[in-house]
Design an enzyme around this catalytic site. Structure first.
Site: not given
Length: 187
Positions: A16-18
């Site tokens: 996931v990105s964040s």
């Protein structure tokens, strides 16, 4: 009698990105698909220095099968995707996207799909190079300070300066400093 060879290991990759996003749904899907080891990280897919991805790639053995829940969890661009899948295949392993049946190197259709992606990756790489070159050319034209005087004002100021008019008087008429006029040199 089934002669299909089973992969030596099922390996998952989840990203996931964040920090605010959750890996849980991806982990559940990868576990349900039978993944024994799952490499997971919370980092932007645009980064090329993803530690868990690098560890996964280093750990691959011939016959392993790498799975992701969606291709965008592995890569942000076709070029990046092709590069990573190529690294997987070079290690003797295979790749499968659980949401995209065509993205599966264990069969000929999947390998053909990835060959087509390779063509798209090449086009994307050329387009990026073209856009980058155009951007550099544009930035060269606009770099530096904008001239305080237009070419016509510059020519007129140089003529007035050559006639002996004081720099301060010329500067006042163009609303610039006397140093701007003093620095003027014929080109």
């Amino acid at each position: 009698m089934n002669t299909t060879l089973l992969p030596s290991r099922l390996i998952g990759y989840a990203r996931v990105s964040s920090v605010g996003q959750s890996l849980e749904a991806q982990l559940d899907q990868l576990k349900a698909a039978g993944c024994e080891a799952i490499f997971q990280e919370k980092v932007s897919g645009a980064r090329d220095d993803r530690k868990q991805l690098a560890l996964m790639l280093k750990s691959l053995r011939a016959g392993d099968l790498v799975m992701v829940t969606r291709t965008d969890r592995l890569a942000r661009s076709i070029f990046q995707m092709f590069r990573i899948v190529s690294d997987i295949v070079k290690a003797g392993a295979n790749f499968r996207d659980l949401s995209q049946p065509l993205a599966d190197t264990t069969n000929s259709s999947g390998r053909m799909y990835l060959a087509i992606l390779a063509g798209f990756a090449e086009v994307e790489r050329e387009m990026i190079a073209t856009r980058t070159a155009e951007g550099r050319a544009r930035s060269r034209k606009t770099m530096g300070r904008r001239p305080k005087l237009t070419p016509a004002q510059r020519a007129e100021a140089l003529a007035r300066k050559a006639d002996g008019e004081p720099n301060t008087a010329i500067a006042l008429s163009y609303n610039v400093s006397h140093m701007t006029i003093q620095r003027l040199k014929p080109r």
